[in-house]
Design an enzyme around this catalytic site. Structure first.
Site, PDB file in Angstrom:
ATOM      1  N   ASN A 187     -10.079   5.693 -13.084  1.00 49.83           N
ATOM      2  CA  ASN A 187      -9.283   5.951 -11.879  1.00 49.83           C
ATOM      3  C   ASN A 187      -8.485   7.231 -12.111  1.00 49.83           C
ATOM      4  O   ASN A 187      -8.493   7.808 -13.213  1.00 49.83           O
ATOM      5  CB  ASN A 187      -8.366   4.751 -11.591  1.00 49.83           C
ATOM      6  CG  ASN A 187      -7.691   4.840 -10.233  1.00 49.83           C
ATOM      7  OD1 ASN A 187      -8.332   5.189  -9.239  1.00 49.83           O
ATOM      8  ND2 ASN A 187      -6.412   4.560 -10.178  1.00 49.83           N
ATOM      9  N   ALA A 214     -13.538   8.193  -1.646  1.00 49.37           N
ATOM     10  CA  ALA A 214     -14.960   7.857  -1.643  1.00 49.37           C
ATOM     11  C   ALA A 214     -15.410   7.064  -0.407  1.00 49.37           C
ATOM     12  O   ALA A 214     -16.376   7.458   0.254  1.00 49.37           O
ATOM     13  CB  ALA A 214     -15.329   7.139  -2.942  1.00 49.37           C
ATOM     14  N   ARG A 263     -10.992  12.827   2.479  1.00 45.78           N
ATOM     15  CA  ARG A 263     -11.308  12.619   1.060  1.00 45.78           C
ATOM     16  C   ARG A 263     -11.177  11.125   0.795  1.00 45.78           C
ATOM     17  O   ARG A 263     -10.765  10.348   1.661  1.00 45.78           O
ATOM     18  CB  ARG A 263     -10.445  13.452   0.105  1.00 45.78           C
ATOM     19  CG  ARG A 263      -9.057  13.760   0.493  1.00 45.78           C
ATOM     20  CD  ARG A 263      -8.139  12.594   0.628  1.00 45.78           C
ATOM     21  NE  ARG A 263      -7.985  11.801  -0.571  1.00 45.78           N
ATOM     22  CZ  ARG A 263      -7.375  10.633  -0.639  1.00 45.78           C
ATOM     23  NH1 ARG A 263      -6.866  10.076   0.464  1.00 45.78           N
ATOM     24  NH2 ARG A 263      -7.265   9.962  -1.760  1.00 45.78           N
ATOM     25  N   ASP A 283     -12.082   4.450  -9.116  1.00 41.09           N
ATOM     26  CA  ASP A 283     -13.214   5.298  -8.755  1.00 41.09           C
ATOM     27  C   ASP A 283     -14.516   4.743  -9.304  1.00 41.09           C
ATOM     28  O   ASP A 283     -15.576   4.952  -8.725  1.00 41.09           O
ATOM     29  CB  ASP A 283     -12.983   6.725  -9.246  1.00 41.09           C
ATOM     30  CG  ASP A 283     -11.933   7.403  -8.391  1.00 41.09           C
ATOM     31  OD1 ASP A 283     -10.735   7.202  -8.663  1.00 41.09           O
ATOM     32  OD2 ASP A 283     -12.306   8.080  -7.415  1.00 41.09           O
TER      33      ASP A 283
END
Lengths: 352, 352
Positions: free
Chosen positions: B253, B56, B54, B243
């Site tokens: 985030n 990104a 996991r 993120d």
């Protein structure tokens, strides 16, 4: 039970029934609602120790009920011998959780009644009556607090609360949750957001349980989502309990309260504390209060499940301090103290 | 591995080894460090789906490695047929987690190489090389970010981080934790405080694990203790990942970041975000970003253990938004953007 102490909640944390002590076993929540029954003060001592019952007001009354059982258990025929038996039981009950201020207070109240009594039978009756009165007083104080607090909340408010300051922390009704109950009883429609309250999840295990049990609209959030819910307009007010309040209005409460109060201030959301006068420490200053550090295993795992590696450090304080500038009002059974708290708290005690 | 990409951490989240993909099985952390080996792209797809891998950047590279396996698996003899096989594999890999922006990007990079190729064998070799290069690029970007970030931290700093923006979220080294690694590698002594990061505990399960594994002094706190540790002088700086960052400097985030940033601001503690340029969304505005809501069972229990009653509401957002006024600087591989962010972020891309 007279009409004054009738409560809408069917959750009564601790109760005297047919010369027995009946408690909700909180270690079984939220999965099972189990009532346990004790006729021996040693069982009550063990219940306090193993967190069958917790929450300062509930522990205070449980200690008193424990001593009442000890009185009934005593086979002695003289007042002197009865008091000796009670002193032995008192020590066993007190040693379960020596830091809880209400426990010592509850035990001393009963000892006073014992010393003031005349015959063995009269003392036994008076002790049982006094312990039962302490339980009723706790409920009445919470209901009075609720009435003063309920006017601060409006119809359709969504109220956030942290940890459990509910029926399950008191004899019944609760402090912060008592205010929420009273608001609903006054005819206002309210919703509640409960924070999970890690590390030992009193928010999800106890607050969400008790509010759901009593028919409230309650939503649970992880402690990380306090900012999100406030920033997204999902919260109108906050109310929490307190473990200790000093004369300057600094509030010591469950870890995480300080950041909930900070986020509330940032979003212009009123932040209230609900606590009886017995919670106020008028002697010590904020900087003198020592914050209990708890064992790391509460944070590195959940129940038996390990969620962190071995060998790391853990910082696990039980409480934090919320400064008075973040607090909108402190709700007590003598009314609501507002800033400046140094003056308003002093007035609460003068009016006493 | 050339000297530029040599890393001090032995944790390599995803790697190409002897025509196989080797991954750390993150579902087994923190209790077991298990490496899994795949020679079929379907296994890689399943690994992404089941959170074996996991984060990104790690997912983007894993997708590329998956396509490289698909190329090697293909029995076709023409470029056209090979591309058809790759398209089928791409769809299976993409459908695992369609919202992760880096996954689509990683797959497209590989398809470009395939289309540009000539013979089947040349395409297969180019695809493997490209995927390996993407992994190395990820590490190099993190190391460059680390160098820019490390000058912001001082000897003996205690740095708080939230969630996992570490080696385990990237190919290796990490973004926020990469900055912490680089600070230590530059000769400064630093300690780390990791927040647990409920509901799925990436802080305790992954960050505390990876830092402990790599010899850092790391302490874990429940998410409720952020305010306490800052108020008691236990934190000097904060660094987190992101993120998504929009052009105004609003940072999306992991849920809880916003309140960590707010508490840092309240205590005058610098708050940094570390993220590569690929994290920036220069098209959308902050109010257009939709925050993913996750299933309630993540909050009402931990693993199999139920910690809340049935039938309650749950609010479980995956992310929150931290506004630019709470951020001291954004660390990227092109340097550190400082307020006003609208201008400084624009400059990062002009320099590109």
């Amino acid at each position: 039970m007279n009409s004054q102490t009738k409560i809408n909640s069917s959750l009564r944390t601790v109760e005297w029934k047919n010369n027995k002590v009946v408690m909700i076993d909180q270690t079984k929540l939220p999965n099972e609602l189990v009532f346990v029954e004790y006729n021996d003060f040693n069982q009550v001592a063990n219940a306090i120790k193993t967190l069958v019952v917790r929450g300062a007001p509930a522990i205070g009354v449980s200690g008193a009920f424990g001593l009442a059982l000890a009185a009934l258990q005593s086979k002695t025929t003289t007042k002197t011998e009865l008091i000796l038996d009670l002193e032995k039981a008192k020590k066993i009950l007190f040693d379960t959780r020596p830091t809880a201020i209400n426990l010592g207070w509850g035990l001393e109240q009963i000892m006073k009644v014992a010393h003031a009594g005349t015959s063995v039978n009269q003392i036994k009756t008076s002790i049982v009556d006094e312990a039962k009165k302490m339980a009723e007083d706790d409920i009445n104080i919470n209901k009075t607090m609720g009435k003063y607090g309920s006017v601060l909340f409006e119809n359709n408010d969504t109220i956030m609360t942290h940890c459990n300051a509910g029926a399950l922390a008191t004899v019944a009704y609760g402090t912060a949750l008592g205010v929420i109950r009273a608001t609903k009883e006054s005819g206002k429609n309210v919703k509640v957001i409960a924070t999970e309250t890690r590390p030992i999840q009193q928010g999800s295990r106890l607050t969400a349980f008790e509010l759901k049990h009593d028919g409230f609209d309650v939503s649970l959030i992880p402690d990380t989502a306090v900012g999100y819910t406030m920033a997204n307009g999902l919260v109108n007010k906050v109310v929490v309990g307190a473990d200790r309040i000093v004369k300057t209005g600094h509030v010591f409460n469950k870890i995480g309260t300080y950041q909930v109060a900070t986020m509330a201030k940032q979003h212009g959301i009123p932040f209230y504390v609900a606590a009886p006068l017995s919670t106020f420490d008028m002697k010590n200053n904020a900087q003198d209060v020592i914050i209990e550090m708890r064992k790391g295993s509460e944070v590195t795992g959940i129940g038996d499940k390990k969620t962190a590696p071995d060998g790391i450090g853990v910082i696990n304080p039980a409480f934090d301090m919320t400064p008075p500038e973040l607090i909108t009002g402190i709700i007590t059974e003598k009314g609501v103290a507002k800033p400046p708290f140094k003056e308003s708290i002093k007035k609460l005690f003068e009016a006493n």
